[in-house]
Design a protein around this motif. Structure first.
Motif, PDB file in Angstrom:
ATOM      1  N   ASN A 107      47.839  41.371  41.522  1.00 14.93           N
ATOM      2  CA  ASN A 107      47.619  39.930  41.443  1.00 14.93           C
ATOM      3  C   ASN A 107      46.143  39.615  41.225  1.00 14.93           C
ATOM      4  N   THR A 108      45.873  38.367  40.856  1.00 11.52           N
ATOM      5  CA  THR A 108      44.503  37.879  40.760  1.00 11.52           C
ATOM      6  C   THR A 108      44.325  36.778  41.801  1.00 11.52           C
ATOM      7  N   ASN A 109      43.150  36.161  41.813  1.00 13.86           N
ATOM      8  CA  ASN A 109      42.894  35.092  42.775  1.00 13.86           C
ATOM      9  C   ASN A 109      43.465  33.747  42.336  1.00 13.86           C
ATOM     10  N   ALA A 110      43.928  33.674  41.083  1.00  8.45           N
ATOM     11  CA  ALA A 110      44.503  32.421  40.594  1.00  8.45           C
ATOM     12  C   ALA A 110      45.835  32.153  41.292  1.00  8.45           C
ATOM     13  N   SER A 111      46.257  30.890  41.269  1.00  7.45           N
ATOM     14  CA  SER A 111      47.508  30.530  41.925  1.00  7.45           C
ATOM     15  C   SER A 111      48.337  29.627  41.015  1.00  7.45           C
ATOM     16  N   GLY A 112      49.599  29.444  41.372  1.00  8.09           N
ATOM     17  CA  GLY A 112      50.477  28.574  40.613  1.00  8.09           C
ATOM     18  C   GLY A 112      50.810  29.145  39.251  1.00  8.09           C
ATOM     19  N   GLU A 113      51.041  28.255  38.292  1.00  8.17           N
ATOM     20  CA  GLU A 113      51.451  28.696  36.962  1.00  8.17           C
ATOM     21  C   GLU A 113      50.327  29.394  36.211  1.00  8.17           C
ATOM     22  N   ASN A 114      49.083  29.225  36.672  1.00  7.81           N
ATOM     23  CA  ASN A 114      47.946  29.875  36.025  1.00  7.81           C
ATOM     24  C   ASN A 114      47.791  31.338  36.431  1.00  7.81           C
ATOM     25  N   GLN A 115      48.564  31.781  37.402  1.00  8.17           N
ATOM     26  CA  GLN A 115      48.407  33.147  37.873  1.00  8.17           C
ATOM     27  C   GLN A 115      49.098  34.136  36.941  1.00  8.17           C
ATOM     28  N   LEU A 116      48.328  35.052  36.431  1.00 11.71           N
ATOM     29  CA  LEU A 116      48.845  36.174  35.657  1.00 11.71           C
ATOM     30  C   LEU A 116      48.356  37.451  36.324  1.00 11.71           C
ATOM     31  N   GLN A 117      49.123  38.490  36.249  1.00  8.82           N
ATOM     32  CA  GLN A 117      48.709  39.751  36.861  1.00  8.82           C
ATOM     33  C   GLN A 117      47.694  40.474  35.994  1.00  8.82           C
ATOM     34  N   LEU A 118      46.787  41.171  36.653  1.00  8.81           N
ATOM     35  CA  LEU A 118      45.899  42.078  35.937  1.00  8.81           C
ATOM     36  C   LEU A 118      46.550  43.456  35.907  1.00  8.81           C
ATOM     37  N   ALA A 119      46.047  44.313  35.069  1.00 13.29           N
ATOM     38  CA  ALA A 119      46.536  45.696  35.007  1.00 13.29           C
ATOM     39  C   ALA A 119      45.329  46.624  35.035  1.00 13.29           C
ATOM     40  N   TYR A 120      45.468  47.768  35.700  1.00  6.55           N
ATOM     41  CA  TYR A 120      44.352  48.710  35.738  1.00  6.55           C
ATOM     42  C   TYR A 120      44.854  50.150  35.631  1.00  6.55           C
ATOM     43  N   ALA A 121      43.981  50.988  35.093  1.00  3.29           N
ATOM     44  CA  ALA A 121      44.278  52.416  34.945  1.00  3.29           C
ATOM     45  C   ALA A 121      43.077  53.204  35.446  1.00  3.29           C
ATOM     46  N   ASP A 122      43.347  54.291  36.144  1.00  3.56           N
ATOM     47  CA  ASP A 122      42.283  55.108  36.733  1.00  3.56           C
ATOM     48  C   ASP A 122      42.133  56.446  36.017  1.00  3.56           C
ATOM     49  N   ILE A 123      40.882  56.870  35.895  1.00  5.28           N
ATOM     50  CA  ILE A 123      40.552  58.233  35.483  1.00  5.28           C
ATOM     51  C   ILE A 123      39.805  58.837  36.665  1.00  5.28           C
ATOM     52  N   GLU A 124      40.498  59.696  37.393  1.00  4.28           N
ATOM     53  CA  GLU A 124      40.000  60.155  38.691  1.00  4.28           C
ATOM     54  C   GLU A 124      38.719  60.968  38.574  1.00  4.28           C
ATOM     55  N   GLY A 125      37.797  60.680  39.503  1.00  2.00           N
ATOM     56  CA  GLY A 125      36.552  61.421  39.580  1.00  2.00           C
ATOM     57  C   GLY A 125      36.495  62.251  40.849  1.00  2.00           C
ATOM     58  N   ALA A 126      35.375  62.935  41.048  1.00  2.42           N
ATOM     59  CA  ALA A 126      35.204  63.755  42.247  1.00  2.42           C
ATOM     60  C   ALA A 126      35.280  62.885  43.505  1.00  2.42           C
ATOM     61  N   LYS A 127      34.693  61.684  43.418  1.00  2.00           N
ATOM     62  CA  LYS A 127      34.811  60.719  44.520  1.00  2.00           C
ATOM     63  C   LYS A 127      35.969  59.792  44.176  1.00  2.00           C
ATOM     64  N   LYS A 128      37.167  60.230  44.521  1.00  7.80           N
ATOM     65  CA  LYS A 128      38.355  59.537  44.019  1.00  7.80           C
ATOM     66  C   LYS A 128      38.561  58.156  44.629  1.00  7.80           C
ATOM     67  N   ASN A 129      37.914  57.862  45.744  1.00  5.51           N
ATOM     68  CA  ASN A 129      38.069  56.556  46.390  1.00  5.51           C
ATOM     69  C   ASN A 129      36.898  55.614  46.140  1.00  5.51           C
ATOM     70  N   GLU A 130      35.979  56.022  45.258  1.00  2.00           N
ATOM     71  CA  GLU A 130      34.855  55.162  44.882  1.00  2.00           C
ATOM     72  C   GLU A 130      34.924  54.924  43.383  1.00  2.00           C
ATOM     73  N   PHE A 131      34.874  53.638  42.996  1.00  2.00           N
ATOM     74  CA  PHE A 131      35.207  53.274  41.628  1.00  2.00           C
ATOM     75  C   PHE A 131      34.044  52.649  40.864  1.00  2.00           C
ATOM     76  N   VAL A 132      33.955  53.039  39.603  1.00  2.00           N
ATOM     77  CA  VAL A 132      33.181  52.285  38.623  1.00  2.00           C
ATOM     78  C   VAL A 132      34.211  51.534  37.797  1.00  2.00           C
ATOM     79  N   ALA A 133      34.244  50.218  37.986  1.00  5.79           N
ATOM     80  CA  ALA A 133      35.253  49.390  37.325  1.00  5.79           C
ATOM     81  C   ALA A 133      34.692  48.814  36.030  1.00  5.79           C
ATOM     82  N   VAL A 134      35.453  48.961  34.960  1.00  2.00           N
ATOM     83  CA  VAL A 134      35.093  48.398  33.654  1.00  2.00           C
ATOM     84  C   VAL A 134      36.111  47.307  33.348  1.00  2.00           C
TER      85      VAL A 134
END
Length: 277
Positions: A107-134
Motif C-alpha cells: 500500500n501507499t499513504n494515499a487513501s480512498g479512490e486515489n490509493q493505488l498499490q506500489l510494487a517493489y523488487a529486491d536484488i539481495e545484497g550482503a546486508k539483506k535487511n538494509e536497502f538502497v531504494a530506487v
C-alpha cells in the motif's frame, strides 16, 4: 673520385632531402589515422559492453512500447487505470511470464479512490535487511522524459540481477510523486516488514523541464564523485535526473535519444552500484 661520381652523390643527397619531409608527413598522417581508428574501436567496444550489459535492443523496444501508454494521474479513473497499466508493463518487461525477479505489492499513504498499490523488487545484497531504494515514479505525461524513463527501467533492473551489492537493492514502482524524504516515510511504513529492516538510501528519478541531451549534468558525473554525494545535505535522500529526462513532446524516438538513453542507463547502473557498495 670523378666528377660524374660527385654529381651522382649530390643527386642522391638532394633526393634524400626532398623525400625526408614527405616521409615525415606520411608517417604523421598514418599515426593520426591509427590513433583515430583506435579511439573509434575503443568507443565501439565500450558501446558493445554497455549494450550487452543492458540489452540495447530491449531498451529500444521498451521505449517504443512506452510511447503507446496513456498519461497517468490519480485524479481521474482513466489516469489511475493507466498508472496501474504502466506498473504491469514494467513488471512484465522485467520478469516475462512471471519468471526471474519477482515483485511484491504494498500500500501507499494515499487513501480512498486515489490509493493505488506500489510494487517493489529486491536484488539481495550482503546486508539483506538494509536497502538502497530506487524509486521510479509512475505518474507522468507522454513525452521524451517518460519514454526514456520507462524504456531504460526494465533492462536496468535485469542488468543488476547478479550484481551481489553490499546493500540490498529495492526497486520501487510508485504511483506517488513526492520528495525523496516523503517517499522514505511511505516506504518505511509500507514496505519494511520488521524492525531489523532499514532504509540506507532512497534515490528518486526525477524529470526536468529544460535541458539539452549534451548537458554535462548526467548521472556519470555524480557516480564518479562519491565524496561529493556523501557531503550533500540529506544525502540519504537523493533526487537525481538526467538530460534524457527532460519534459518535452516527442513524436518519434530519434537515434540521438536512443543512444543517450542507453548511456543514461549505464551511468545510472554505475551510480546505483557505487551507492549500494
Amino acid at each position: 673520385m670523378s666528377k660524374s661520381t660527385d654529381n651522382k652523390s649530390a643527386r642522391k643527397f638532394w633526393w634524400i632531402i626532398m623525400i625526408l619531409p614527405i616521409g615525415l608527413v606520411i608517417g604523421t598522417v598514418t599515426s593520426v589515422i591509427n590513433h583515430l581508428r583506435q579511439n573509434e574501436e575503443k568507443e565501439a567496444q565500450l558501446e558493445f559492453k554497455v549494450a550487452v550489459a543492458l540489452n540495447a535492443k530491449d531498451i529500444q523496444i521498451a521505449m517504443e512500447r512506452a510511447q503507446l501508454l496513456g498519461e497517468r494521474n490519480l485524479s481521474t479513473k482513466l489516469g489511475r487505470k493507466n498508472t496501474s497499466s504502466v506498473s504491469r508493463f514494467i513488471q512484465g518487461s522485467v520478469s516475462p511470464g512471471g519468471t526471474g525477479i519477482q515483485f511484491t505489492k504494498a500500500n501507499t499513504n494515499a487513501s480512498g479512490e486515489n490509493q493505488l498499490q506500489l510494487a517493489y523488487a529486491d536484488i539481495e545484497g550482503a546486508k539483506k535487511n538494509e536497502f538502497v531504494a530506487v524509486v521510479i515514479e509512475l505518474i507522468g505525461e507522454k513525452g521524451q522524459a517518460d519514454t526514456a524513463k520507462l524504456g531504460l527501467t526494465p533492462s536496468l533492473i535485469r542488468s543488476l540481477a547478479e550484481a551481489n551489492p553490499t546493500y540490498t537493492l529495492r526497486f520501487i514502482l510508485s504511483p506517488e510523486t513526492q520528495s525523496a524524504s516523503k517517499h522514505a516515510q511511505s516506504l518505511r511504513r509500507n514496505t519494511l516488514s520488521s524492525e531489523k529492516q532499514k532504509l540506507h538510501k532512497v534515490i528518486v528519478l526525477k524529470e526536468q523541464d529544460s535541458v539539452d541531451i549534451s548537458d554535462p549534468n548526467d548521472w556519470k558525473t555524480l557516480a564518479s564523485r562519491p565524496a561529493h554525494l556523501a557531503s550533500m545535505s540529506n544525502s540519504n535522500f537523493l533526487e537525481i535526473t538526467h538530460p534524457v529526462l527532460r519534459k518535452q513532446p516527442t513524436g518519434r524516438i530519434s537515434p540521438e535519444l536512443s543512444k543517450a538513453t542507453l548511456k543514461a542507463a549505464d551511468q545510472l547502473r554505475m551510480l546505483i552500484l557505487k551507492l549500494a557498495d
